[in-house]
Scaffold this active site. Structure first.
Site, short mmCIF file in Angstrom:
data_model
loop_
_atom_site.label_atom_id
_atom_site.label_comp_id
_atom_site.label_asym_id
_atom_site.label_seq_id
_atom_site.Cartn_x
_atom_site.Cartn_y
_atom_site.Cartn_z
N HIS A 94 48.23 11.43 -14.15
CA HIS A 94 48.88 11.79 -12.88
C HIS A 94 48.80 13.30 -12.73
O HIS A 94 49.70 14.02 -13.12
CB HIS A 94 50.32 11.29 -12.88
CG HIS A 94 51.03 11.43 -11.57
ND1 HIS A 94 51.95 10.51 -11.13
CD2 HIS A 94 50.97 12.36 -10.59
CE1 HIS A 94 52.44 10.87 -9.96
NE2 HIS A 94 51.84 12.02 -9.61
N HIS A 98 51.65 6.20 -5.40
CA HIS A 98 52.96 6.80 -5.61
C HIS A 98 54.01 5.89 -4.97
O HIS A 98 53.91 5.57 -3.78
CB HIS A 98 53.04 8.17 -4.95
CG HIS A 98 52.26 9.25 -5.65
ND1 HIS A 98 50.95 9.10 -6.03
CD2 HIS A 98 52.63 10.51 -6.01
CE1 HIS A 98 50.54 10.22 -6.61
NE2 HIS A 98 51.53 11.09 -6.62
N GLU A 137 59.42 7.33 -6.12
CA GLU A 137 59.79 8.71 -6.46
C GLU A 137 61.01 9.08 -5.60
O GLU A 137 62.11 9.22 -6.09
CB GLU A 137 58.63 9.67 -6.20
CG GLU A 137 58.94 11.12 -6.54
CD GLU A 137 57.83 12.08 -6.15
OE1 GLU A 137 57.86 13.23 -6.63
OE2 GLU A 137 56.93 11.70 -5.37
#
Length: 336
Positions: A17, A197, A200
């Protein structure tokens, strides 16, 4: 006896990442601005670093896109990636799978060829100089529409045999994974792996969408999945790798303090968590800085597990993974 942080620093590891644009250090930003005649709204390196104070993801993205404006030529992208690979090699990274955001550049008139060929040149140099292998992951900007993502996938056509996967990044809240269902399905049909993603700043539901709608092979971040026990059990049972970024989480206020980070809970829940640096120039640390930050709350076996997970969660073939795991075992035995 070797201390945990030093032990972690020497572990052979993969980084899964890493936004290559997010490795643009202020010194290189200034050098490229001068080389390309680009005006930037900062008078000094110190002023840039002072601007790296964020309260949320969007605050970070605003300065991130501004900094990326200095990247104009194939040479710029080679220099950018070479600087990252040199740092990664020093951190005993053996393999890296790096995100790049073509829309950030093509929307400014930078040719797709300049972006990809520049990165590929640096990747070849890193393997020759350091034995560090790498893969490219083409990311779609989720604050743009799916039509733009399709156009980007089409424009990348000549290089798809050198791109391992597609990803999804940028502003998460208000841009759920399902918005990109069709382009991810197309990428999968083309033989590309899929990552995204999720979780988060977005809710656990975004993680479920990434799994069910985008059919991802790897989950980027995933912190908020911990709020849903059934989702945690599903991730653990499937062996889904999570690319966790502790210093990024701290900088963007996803966690209040580093000792409250859920990495230990993730490992205890059986999740295949990994440690990564995300946007190291902006978040205050490369991969070993992230390992050092979380080492005090983990055991030696935890640290080995994180490194092992990084290879198991990579898109390397089985033979390469086996070789890396053997190297990891040798390191652990030598530092028993």
């Amino acid at each position: 006896m070797i201390d945990p942080a030093t032990f972690a620093a020497g572990l052979p590891k993969a980084e899964l990442h890493l936004h290559i644009e997010g490795s643009l250090e202020p010194e290189l930003m200034f050098a490229l601005a001068k080389r390309n005649g680009v005006a930037i709204p900062f008078a000094s390196v110190e002023e840039v670093r002072a601007a790296y104070e964020f309260s949320n993801l969007q605050d970070f993205l605003d300065i991130y896109y501004r900094g990326a404006d200095v990247l104009r030529t194939e040479r710029d992208f080679t220099d950018l990636a070479t600087a990252y690979f040199n740092r990664a090699a020093a951190d005993t990274v053996r393999h890296a799978e790096i995100f790049f955001d073509p829309q950030t550049h093509t929307d400014r008139g930078v040719p797709m060829a300049a972006v990809i060929e520049g990165l590929l040149a640096a990747m070849a140099q890193a393997e020759a100089a350091h034995g560090l292998t790498s893969r490219l992951i083409l990311c779609f900007l989720r604050h743009l529409d799916e039509e733009a993502a399709f156009a980007t996938l089409t424009a990348a056509g000549p290089w798809l045999d050198r791109i391992a996967a597609v990803g999804l990044d940028s502003s998460e809240v208000g841009n759920p994974p399902e918005k990109f269902a069709r382009v991810f399905a197309r990428a999968g049909d083309m033989g590309l792996r899929r990552v995204a993603h999720a979780g988060e700043e977005g809710p656990p539901a975004y993680v479920a969408q990434a799994l069910d709608t985008l059919r991802i092979d790897r989950l980027d971040h995933g912190n908020r999945a911990m709020e849903d026990p059934l989702l945690v059990a599903r991730l653990a049972r499937s062996g889904m790798a999570l690319t966790v970024c502790p210093l990024s989480n701290l900088k963007l206020c996803v966690v209040d303090r580093i000792d409250a980070h859920p990495i230990r809970a993730m490992l205890r829940a059986g999740l295949r968590a990994t440690i990564n640096s995300d946007d190291p120039a902006y978040f205050g640390g490369y991969v070993n800085d992230n390992f050092r930050a979380i080492a005090p709350q983990l055991t030696r076996d935890d640290l080995i597990a994180l490194a092992r997970n990084s290879f198991l969660g990579s898109f390397l073939d089985d033979a390469a993974v086996a070789d890396h795991l053997a190297g990891l075992d040798a390191y652990a035995a030598a530092h028993a």
